[in-house]
Design a protein around this motif. Structure first.
Motif, PDB file in Angstrom:
ATOM      1  N   LYS A 154       0.833  -1.208   0.000  1.00  0.00           N
ATOM      2  CA  LYS A 154       0.000   0.000   0.000  1.00  0.00           C
ATOM      3  C   LYS A 154       0.860   1.247   0.000  1.00  0.00           C
ATOM      4  N   ASN A 157       2.321   1.733  -3.401  1.00  0.00           N
ATOM      5  CA  ASN A 157       1.277   2.095  -4.356  1.00  0.00           C
ATOM      6  C   ASN A 157       0.950   3.581  -4.303  1.00  0.00           C
ATOM      7  N   CYS A 201      -2.241  -8.956  -1.098  1.00  0.00           N
ATOM      8  CA  CYS A 201      -2.132  -7.672  -1.795  1.00  0.00           C
ATOM      9  C   CYS A 201      -3.312  -7.465  -2.749  1.00  0.00           C
TER      10      CYS A 201
END
Length: 367
Positions: A154, A157, A201
């Motif tokens: 995360k 990202n 994920c």
């Protein structure tokens, strides 16, 4: 002894081209049958020519341990490289950025701190491909395959300078296995670690394209598990006595040997011109216990290279042997990867004749 060996100065690093080619074909055949890509690790051989052999046989790219190895390979025309090491120093990142101008470079990430450093460095240029490394039991680098991997994914990202498209692991602890059953267990855990991490994920909305496993002892097991997309064996191009001890290969498959000469013979010992600067002191990576001595002497299984100093290998003599001063012996190394890094060149031979000399191009590229 083969006649051609008597003309070679020692110690020398010998590469049997027929055996290496057979090993490469075996790896490629497995990858094709399993439907996975091959991205071999080059830390074993550090050679542009051998890398090209692997690419010509079907590898999609290569894996390296260090930025210096990547620089050598890019200079050799190789354009798809995974640096399977958590690079974070600014001096190294500057070198990676230069490599991006010529090749597709992917860097391993195993912490949010490292990811943030990468983002800050690459935010004004081309995005950097990154793969998360997960820990499958070696307990070296890598995040854990639980919420820790999701948190890192995360975080990455949200960093615009980074492109997360892979998760990988290395089951190096398989080198310490004591049975085929244990290797199989480690291999299954290796694949499960990657696939579990990918699942977590993707449940969090982060797609992971590449699911990569490594380790010569495990790649034919973990690489056959549905969902894995890539294998990264390194040692399998040569094999060595560690792999023989694990039951992964036979002595006849070992493509790399060291040629040494008898430099002294006493009543109770024989000395060869291959010491720790030739054979290395590695008797078993990650604790392998199948190894006796510092390499296997072909044709003389009763002889043990019991101890090494820098330039001397000492072999105790319990009975008379038909070896005298200046005679040659051929040794299968315990660990081919570290031995190759001690030499400048391979003497490449085929069918009893030296046909070429290849550089160990990335020798000593530790930075």
């Amino acid at each position: 002894m083969n006649d051609f060996l008597s003309t070679i100065d020692t110690p020398a690093l010998l590469l049997d081209l027929n055996k290496m080619d057979a090993n490469i074909k075996d790896i490629v055949r497995f990858a094709e049958n399993a439907g996975v890509n091959l991205r071999p690790h080059l830390k074993t051989h550090k050679s542009i020519k051998i890398a090209r052999c692997l690419l010509e046989a079907g590898a999609i790219g290569v894996t390296v341990a260090k930025v210096g190895e990547a620089e050598v390979m890019v200079a050799g025309g190789i354009n798809d490289i995974l640096i399977a090491f958590p690079v974070a120093q600014r001096t190294k990142l500057a070198r990676v950025k230069k490599l991006q101008e010529k090749a597709k470079i992917t860097v391993a990430v195993d912490s949010m701190e490292q990811a943030t450093l990468l983002h800050e460095f690459f935010k004004n240029g081309e995005p950097l491909n990154v793969w998360i490394k997960v820990n499958s039991g070696l307990n070296r680098v890598g995040v854990e395959p639980n919420e820790e991997v999701v948190e890192l994914a995360k975080h990455i990202n949200n960093l615009t300078a980074l492109c997360l498209n892979g998760i990988f692991t290395h089951a190096g602890h398989s080198y310490a296995a004591t049975s085929p059953e244990q290797i199989e267990k480690i291999a299954n855990e290796e694949a499960e670690t990657v696939l579990k991490s990918v699942k977590l994920c993707e449940e969090a909305g982060i797609n992971i394209k590449h699911r990569s496993i490594g380790s010569t002892p495990t790649f034919k097991i973990a690489g056959a598990i549905k969902g894995i997309t890539e294998i990264r064996p390194g040692n399998a191009v040569f094999y060595d006595m560690i792999q023989v001890g694990l039951g992964i290969a036979t002595q006849k498959q070992c493509a790399l040997t060291v040629l040494a000469s008898v430099v002294s013979k006493k009543s109770d010992r024989m000395v060869i011109d291959a010491g720790s600067k030739t054979l290395a002191l590695d008797q078993g990576a990650h604790g392998n216990s199948s190894i006796t001595g510092h390499g296997y002497i072909i044709g003389y299984p009763e002889l043990v290279i019991e101890r090494l100093s820098e330039e001397h290998g000492i072999i105790p003599l319990k009975h008379e042997v038909d070896l005298k001063l200046n005679d040659r012996i051929t040794i299968i190394p315990n660990h081919a990867c570290v031995v190759a890094n001690l030499f400048d060149t391979y003497l490449v031979y085929q069918n009893g004749k030296v046909i070429d000399e290849w550089k160990v191009d990335a020798r000593g590229k530790l930075k």
